[in-house]
Design an enzyme around this catalytic site. Structure first.
Site, PDB file in Angstrom:
ATOM      1  N   GLU A 149       0.858  -1.199   0.000  1.00 40.63           N
ATOM      2  CA  GLU A 149       0.000   0.000   0.000  1.00 40.63           C
ATOM      3  C   GLU A 149       0.887   1.241   0.000  1.00 40.63           C
ATOM      4  O   GLU A 149       1.703   1.425   0.892  1.00 40.63           O
ATOM      5  CB  GLU A 149      -0.881  -0.005   1.262  1.00 40.63           C
ATOM      6  CG  GLU A 149      -1.736   1.247   1.417  1.00 40.63           C
ATOM      7  CD  GLU A 149      -2.419   1.329   2.787  1.00 40.63           C
ATOM      8  OE1 GLU A 149      -2.212   0.415   3.620  1.00 40.63           O
ATOM      9  OE2 GLU A 149      -3.156   2.318   3.009  1.00 40.63           O
TER      10      GLU A 149
ATOM     11  N   ASP B 101      -1.257  -0.886   5.768  1.00 43.40           N
ATOM     12  CA  ASP B 101      -1.128  -0.304   7.104  1.00 43.40           C
ATOM     13  C   ASP B 101      -2.094  -0.978   8.068  1.00 43.40           C
ATOM     14  O   ASP B 101      -3.123  -1.512   7.673  1.00 43.40           O
ATOM     15  CB  ASP B 101      -1.430   1.203   7.041  1.00 43.40           C
ATOM     16  CG  ASP B 101      -0.318   1.933   6.269  1.00 43.40           C
ATOM     17  OD1 ASP B 101      -0.558   3.031   5.770  1.00 43.40           O
ATOM     18  OD2 ASP B 101       0.775   1.322   6.146  1.00 43.40           O
TER      19      ASP B 101
ATOM     20  N   ASP C 129      -4.277   0.135   9.772  1.00 45.08           N
ATOM     21  CA  ASP C 129      -5.404   1.036  10.117  1.00 45.08           C
ATOM     22  C   ASP C 129      -6.609   0.667   9.248  1.00 45.08           C
ATOM     23  O   ASP C 129      -6.570  -0.316   8.520  1.00 45.08           O
ATOM     24  CB  ASP C 129      -4.972   2.502   9.887  1.00 45.08           C
ATOM     25  CG  ASP C 129      -4.567   2.736   8.428  1.00 45.08           C
ATOM     26  OD1 ASP C 129      -3.924   3.750   8.147  1.00 45.08           O
ATOM     27  OD2 ASP C 129      -4.871   1.846   7.586  1.00 45.08           O
TER      28      ASP C 129
ATOM     29  N   ASP D 139      -7.906   2.047   6.598  1.00 42.80           N
ATOM     30  CA  ASP D 139      -7.653   2.015   5.143  1.00 42.80           C
ATOM     31  C   ASP D 139      -6.947   0.719   4.766  1.00 42.80           C
ATOM     32  O   ASP D 139      -7.309   0.054   3.800  1.00 42.80           O
ATOM     33  CB  ASP D 139      -6.774   3.220   4.732  1.00 42.80           C
ATOM     34  CG  ASP D 139      -7.647   4.466   4.526  1.00 42.80           C
ATOM     35  OD1 ASP D 139      -7.115   5.575   4.426  1.00 42.80           O
ATOM     36  OD2 ASP D 139      -8.902   4.277   4.492  1.00 42.80           O
TER      37      ASP D 139
END
Ligand code: 28F
Length: 665
Positions: free
Chosen positions: A425, A498, A500, A502
């Site tokens: 990513e 990540d 998180d 996203d």
């Protein structure tokens, strides 16, 4: 009655049988891991389901107690309690201590059986630290108990009167045999729910008393019709559920199907309640009849005039279908013995499906037209995709040129088995990965932004999405029906995103794509999720001295990493005060060396292997998460959302936690 103190040779024979099971449990229940453990429950529940199939049981309860003790209770006729003429011991003791006793192999009924097709309750007894039963029959209660894998601890005795009938079994898996004895409520619930769908009129209940007590109950008088509606709950159906039951060739066939405006084909099939995941003759019968009848109708009604027929894939785009049949002597083939081999099953299902599908189309001309128009659009899209296929079949080796070559940083090795493709990513992380990687075997494909949600897109649109297309080209093995695992350029596909929301969303989008269009990658365990560290701890650690009196050297600086809050706190203890702890917000915050050391290096990294264990539940979860019904998604997230200790909402969008444990690779 056997007296437990003096074993006769027949008791010894009984023990030898169960001893063999304890020595090689994998032979009987597949593994001593979580799957094998859950087979113990399925085996016992299936005996109660057999009673339901015989029309003698309407209710089955499973209870999980502290210490992983399981109770299964049915309201069937109760196991006969007389003394068995040949074995000269009570029938229950025979059933629970003799391999393949209990009429499992009598061929005159639709015997249900678990994934390994009916190894019998005695196997469960053999693999339990204790196993006890209570039978209500003929107004009396009979009970008995075994310990240490089937040794008779309490021979069957009568104990009081009763007005009901039924069988209850209570056992505890032997923790010296199983790698884990931790039952998963969700796993058990899925099987009980599936059995409720497959046996209309049967109620199944799960009570989990291990923490605060939870109770769930399933009962579907609508049978498969309700099963299909349940699977389609989160997508928009475009016709009513078609449902029919019939007999042919002495085989009981029940079918239900319904289309949604989606693009995937879901066909689940069962024989005597066994989930034939690998398909087989009954599914073939369904598909050939379905394709033939739709084409005949489309031509006769002038809805399709082209020379070549509508293909089965076109006609089943968006379909959810379930075929459930009951037959004697089913023959199972395939790697996991879940492919049905009987050819009469194909004839029977073909006849029943042809008859009732033709009638459905005749009686529902509007729906018929809608479905055929959808099929013709699907054919057009597939033709477009075939034209675009050369785009997706790039080169035969990891090093080959791709038309989007710029994005992929290839590795040097020409041997796919050792090569790894990192889908990373973001460009900055992609940059660090390119620098930090092992150039010989590690290729890097940075993703700019989020890949397309392929759950809701048709094939030709998917092929226009740069991100998805670069993944297809990099792997170089085609997609969908064209996908060929042998052509894949990489032995491992590792997703780096990540930690998180996203990142979780990107993981979910990529897994949806692999699940829909490169399923063999998942089934062969080639897809992994990289686990970057969450924390970096930097500070001074005291250097211990061996000899008293010699001043310790000055403390040394040290950097350590942690993958969870708990681990960080543990590591922090080794440092002196004044240590800096950085919480990584994203991969991009690590430089190339740190990324290599913590996430890329096969010697030190941790990967989660993604394995789709149960198509039906993975399918449903992906549909709920990636389908188009925001309402169902909201409901799912509400049920599955966990509040992190910081109080902010951490949406479990990420499928991997549920799919498989963490492995070191
Ligand atoms: C919790 C687990 O095992 N239930 C069972 C029955 C009922 C019969 C049966 C079972 C016939 C003679 C082989 C009763 N009456 N629950 C269970 N319920 N086994 S197992 O018969 C066993 C065969 O021995 C039963 C009339 N016919 C069958």
């Amino acid at each position: 009655m056997t007296n437990s103190s003096s074993y006769s040779e027949k008791d010894i024979k009984i023990l030898e049988g169960l001893e063999a099971v304890r020595k090689r449990p994998g032979m009987y229940i597949g593994s001593t891991g979580a799957r094998g453990l859950h087979h113990l429950i399925y085996e016992i529940v299936d005996n109660s389901v057999d009673e339901a199939l015989a029309g003698a049981c309407t209710r089955i309860e499973v209870m999980l107690e502290h210490g992983q003790v399981v109770t299964v209770k049915d309201n069937g006729r109760g196991i006969p309690t007389g003394v068995h003429p040949q074995a000269n011991i009570p029938v229950p003791e025979l059933i629970f201590t003799r391999l393949h006793a209990g009429g499992k192999f009598d061929n005159d009924s639709y015997k249900v059986s678990g994934g390994l097709h009916g190894v019998g309750s005695s196997v469960v007894n053999a693999l339990s630290s204790f196993f006890e039963y209570e039978i209500h029959r003929g107004g009396r209660i009979f009970c008995g108990r075994f310990e240490n894998g089937g040794c008779v601890a309490v021979p069957m005795t009568e104990r009081g009167n009763t007005r009901r009938t039924g069988t209850t079994v209570r056992f505890c898996p032997d923790s010296t045999i199983f790698e884990t004895t931790e039952f998963s409520s969700r796993t058990i619930a899925e099987r009980l729910q599936e059995l409720a769908f497959l046996n209309p009129g049967l109620t199944l209940r799960l009570i989990d008393k291990r923490s605060e007590t939870t109770e769930n109950e399933w009962h579907y008088p609508g049978g498969l019709q309700q099963y299909v509606a349940y699977l389609n709950e989160s997508n928009s159906p475009i016709n009513d559920v078609v449902h029919f039951v019939d007999e042919a060739e002495g085989i009981h066939v029940e079918v239900a199907f319904q289309y949604t405006d989606g693009y995937s084909e879901t066909v689940l099939s069962f024989v005597n309640c066994i989930n034939t995941r690998e398909g087989g003759q009954h599914e073939t019968g369904f598909r050939t009849a379905h394709t033939r009848v739709f084409n005949e109708y489309a031509r006769r009604m002038n809805l399709w005039k082209k020379k070549e027929n509508l293909g089965g894939d076109d006609l089943r785009e968006g379909i959810t279908a379930i075929v459930s049949m009951r037959m004697r002597n089913p023959e199972f083939e395939g790697q996991t013995k879940t492919k049905l081999g009987n050819s009469d099953a194909r004839t029977a299902v073909d006849a029943v499906v042809a008859k009732h599908t033709a009638r459905y189309l005749e009686e529902n001309p509007d729906a018929a037209r809608t479905l055929i128009e959808k099929a013709s659009r699907a054919k057009a899209a597939r033709d477009a995709a075939r034209k675009a296929r050369d785009l997706t079949r790039s080169g035969t080796t990891p090093g080959a040129k791709t038309s989007l070559g710029g994005k992929l940083t290839r590795c040097a090795s020409r041997n796919p088995a050792e090569c790894e493709l990192f889908i990373v990513e973001g460009d900055s992380a992609g940059g660090s990965a390119k620098q930090g990687r092992d150039r010989r075997i590690q290729a890097i494909l940075p993703l700019r932004g989020k890949p397309l949600n392929t759950e809701r897109a048709q094939l030709d649109k998917i092929l226009k999405n740069r991100e998805i297309l670069s993944i297809i080209q990099s792997i170089g093995a085609g997609i969908g029906p064209d996908f060929s695992l042998a052509d894949a350029n990489y032995g491992r596909i590792i997703i780096l995103a990540d930690a998180d929301d996203d990142g979780a969303h990107i993981r979910c989008l990529l897994l949806t794509f692999f699940y829909r269009y490169m399923r063999p990658l998942l089934d062969s365990g080639r897809v992994f999720i990289g686990q970057p560290p969450l924390f970096k701890i930097e500070g001074a650690v005291p250097t211990g001295t061996k000899k008293p009196g010699i001043a310790g050297k000055k403390p040394t600086a040290k950097v350590a990493y942690a993958w969870s809050k708990e681990e960080m706190q543990k590591v922090l203890k080794e440092f002196r005060s004044g240590t800096a702890v950085q919480r990584y917000k994203g991969l991009g915050e690590m430089n190339a060396d740190q990324l290599w050391e913590t996430t890329l290096n096969p010697e030190t990294r941790t990967l989660v292997q993604v394995s789709v264990d149960d198509a039906a539940s993975a399918e449903r979860q992906l549909r709920v998460l990636m389908g188009d019904s925001a309402e169902t998604r909201r409901r799912w997230l509400t049920e599955n959302v966990k509040f992190g200790d910081t109080g902010e909402e951490t949406k479990e969008m990420d499928q991997t936690e549920k799919m498989s444990p963490i492995h070191k690779y």
